[in-house]
Design an enzyme around this catalytic site. Sequence first.
Site, short mmCIF file in Angstrom:
data_model
loop_
_atom_site.label_atom_id
_atom_site.label_comp_id
_atom_site.label_asym_id
_atom_site.label_seq_id
_atom_site.Cartn_x
_atom_site.Cartn_y
_atom_site.Cartn_z
N LYS A 8 0.86 -1.17 0.00
CA LYS A 8 0.00 0.00 0.00
C LYS A 8 0.90 1.22 0.00
CE LYS A 8 -3.62 1.80 3.01
NZ LYS A 8 -4.73 2.12 2.15
N ALA A 188 4.64 8.57 0.83
CA ALA A 188 4.84 7.90 -0.46
C ALA A 188 6.28 7.37 -0.57
CB ALA A 188 4.56 8.89 -1.58
N SER A 189 6.44 6.35 -1.39
CA SER A 189 7.76 5.77 -1.72
C SER A 189 8.54 5.30 -0.50
CB SER A 189 8.61 6.79 -2.50
OG SER A 189 7.86 7.35 -3.54
N ARG A 190 7.83 4.96 0.55
CA ARG A 190 8.46 4.47 1.80
C ARG A 190 9.33 5.53 2.48
NH1 ARG A 190 4.75 1.79 1.21
NH2 ARG A 190 4.61 -0.47 1.02
N LEU A 191 9.13 6.81 2.09
CA LEU A 191 9.88 7.89 2.75
C LEU A 191 9.03 8.44 3.90
CD1 LEU A 191 11.44 9.74 -0.34
CD2 LEU A 191 12.45 8.01 1.15
#
Length: 211
Positions: A8, A188-191
């Site tokens: 997700k 977002a983007s695992r940041l």
Amino acid sequence: MNIADIRKDYTLHELSESNLLSDPIAQFQLWFQQAIDAQVNEPNAMTLATVNAAGIPSARIVLLKGIEQHSFVFFTNYKSQKGNELAHNKHAALVFFWPELQRQIRIEGTVEKISEEASVAYFKSRPFESQIGAVVSAQSSKIENREVLEKAYEKMKNECQETAIQKPENWGGFSIKPTKIEFWQGRASRLHDRLCFVYENENWTLNRLAP
Ligand SMILES: Cc1cc2nc3c(=O)[nH]c(=O)nc-3n(C[C@H](O)[C@H](O)[C@H](O)COP(=O)(O)O)c2cc1C
């Protein structure tokens, strides 16, 4: 279904130093209220991790029942697995996960039993059936079968007046005084955003951690 394919992206909110309160307990209360407003399912359910005398950890869900004197309060059986582990080692950790807000809060600290009077007051506020449940269940001990439990419950329910149930001696509250509280906001983007308060020299210091 391939479990590895479940993922997700988190894009709902951001967490920055400028919109974080300087008191982590106040920040917790703010996020808790937002969890209630967002109709998070069981927002006060938290994972409680404890460690036994051999250094082996265990974790389970318990319910947060209040914040008293800057400490997080829950109720349980003092002779349960968690109760025994906390008697040996006062260090504990809590985790809240509120998926509807893409948020996690991690808390570390030390536990103390709350006062007997406060435990009695809370026990009395519980529904009659829950009071009986607490009395007849020697939490975490082995039982022969379910019937034994149900029989003990029915017997007590039939024999006792609603007002007559006494709080068992080994049942009550613990409070966790936090030394670390981390607020995690999925991005977002695992940041992801991770803002972590640590209590040092009677002050909270704040650091941003890599996600
Ligand atoms: C949503 C939820 C809420 C729970 N709340 C409590 C609680 O407040 N106190 C408690 O002792 N156990 C609670 N439990 C049960 C614990 O997870 C656990 O099964 C029990 O306390 C025995 O744990 P132990 O053997 O590690 O001591 C809850 C479980 C769930 C799923």
